[in-house]
Motif scaffolding. Sequence first.
Motif, PDB file in Angstrom:
ATOM      1  N   MET A  53      49.955  41.389  40.620  1.00 12.69           N
ATOM      2  CA  MET A  53      50.449  42.687  41.090  1.00 12.69           C
ATOM      3  C   MET A  53      50.929  42.622  42.537  1.00 12.69           C
ATOM      4  O   MET A  53      51.151  43.651  43.167  1.00 12.69           O
ATOM      5  N   LEU A 111      49.083  43.757  30.632  1.00 17.46           N
ATOM      6  CA  LEU A 111      50.138  43.434  31.594  1.00 17.46           C
ATOM      7  C   LEU A 111      51.499  43.221  30.938  1.00 17.46           C
ATOM      8  O   LEU A 111      52.527  43.625  31.479  1.00 17.46           O
ATOM      9  N   LEU A 169      52.338  48.469  36.917  1.00 16.99           N
ATOM     10  CA  LEU A 169      51.527  47.726  37.881  1.00 16.99           C
ATOM     11  C   LEU A 169      52.316  46.553  38.467  1.00 16.99           C
ATOM     12  O   LEU A 169      52.320  46.322  39.678  1.00 16.99           O
ATOM     13  N   LYS A 170      52.998  45.805  37.584  1.00 20.40           N
ATOM     14  CA  LYS A 170      53.781  44.664  38.059  1.00 20.40           C
ATOM     15  C   LYS A 170      54.962  45.122  38.913  1.00 20.40           C
ATOM     16  O   LYS A 170      55.268  44.504  39.927  1.00 20.40           O
ATOM     17  N   GLY A 187      53.861  45.908  42.327  1.00 19.54           N
ATOM     18  CA  GLY A 187      53.581  44.674  43.060  1.00 19.54           C
ATOM     19  C   GLY A 187      54.845  43.989  43.544  1.00 19.54           C
ATOM     20  O   GLY A 187      54.872  43.427  44.640  1.00 19.54           O
ATOM     21  N   ASN A 234      48.821  52.974  41.406  1.00 18.07           N
ATOM     22  CA  ASN A 234      48.883  51.608  40.880  1.00 18.07           C
ATOM     23  C   ASN A 234      48.155  50.605  41.787  1.00 18.07           C
ATOM     24  O   ASN A 234      47.523  49.675  41.292  1.00 18.07           O
ATOM     25  N   THR A 245      44.960  48.617  40.494  1.00 22.68           N
ATOM     26  CA  THR A 245      44.957  47.151  40.542  1.00 22.68           C
ATOM     27  C   THR A 245      43.683  46.622  41.187  1.00 22.68           C
ATOM     28  O   THR A 245      43.024  45.735  40.655  1.00 22.68           O
TER      29      THR A 245
END
Length: 192
Positions: free
Chosen positions: A10, A142, A151-152, A155, A171, A175
């Motif tokens: 993330m 994920l 979430l990704k 990041g 988020n 995380t």
Amino acid sequence: GLAVGFAFKMGMFNIGASGQYTMGMYFALYAGFMWHLPSGIHWIVCIIAGMIGGLLWGLIPGILKALLNVNVVITSIMFNYIGMYLVDMMIQGNAVMYIPSKTRTAYLPASAQITSLGVQNSNVNLSIFIAIAFAVILYIVLEKTTCGYELKATGYNSNASTYAGMNGKRNIILTMAISGAMAGLGGAFAIL
């Protein structure tokens, strides 16, 4: 590995996994010593308690990062030491957990210990299968869910994800909470 790897995926460095691991150990120990439950569920409750301990300890740097933009590396490193000394103080102050004449904790009740797989000269127990299950679950979350994508995306670029309508602060907190829970899970496995 799951704790640090999840946060890294993330775009965050959870250097505080050691403190979260320690808190997970303490929460699992506390549930093992202080809660008298049937042997079939006692160790499961201890594992969940360990995850909650790690989650709570990971939540603090996550909240500080999300709301105040405090560097998560610095806060999580500081929380490693705070957690270590706090757990030491709490265990030594508990007469049920701590044996002062031997300067160690007492032995956990058998009901709180994770069921062994029966491999001779080994500590292999059911935790290996639980850890693999969590790794698969995290991969699915994920790679196959909207939440994992958000979430990704946060990041990779929090400004772009916020512009796209994602809640970047939530988020970041989520995380660190999940990462902390995985570290606490490791601590529970180690102590149980």
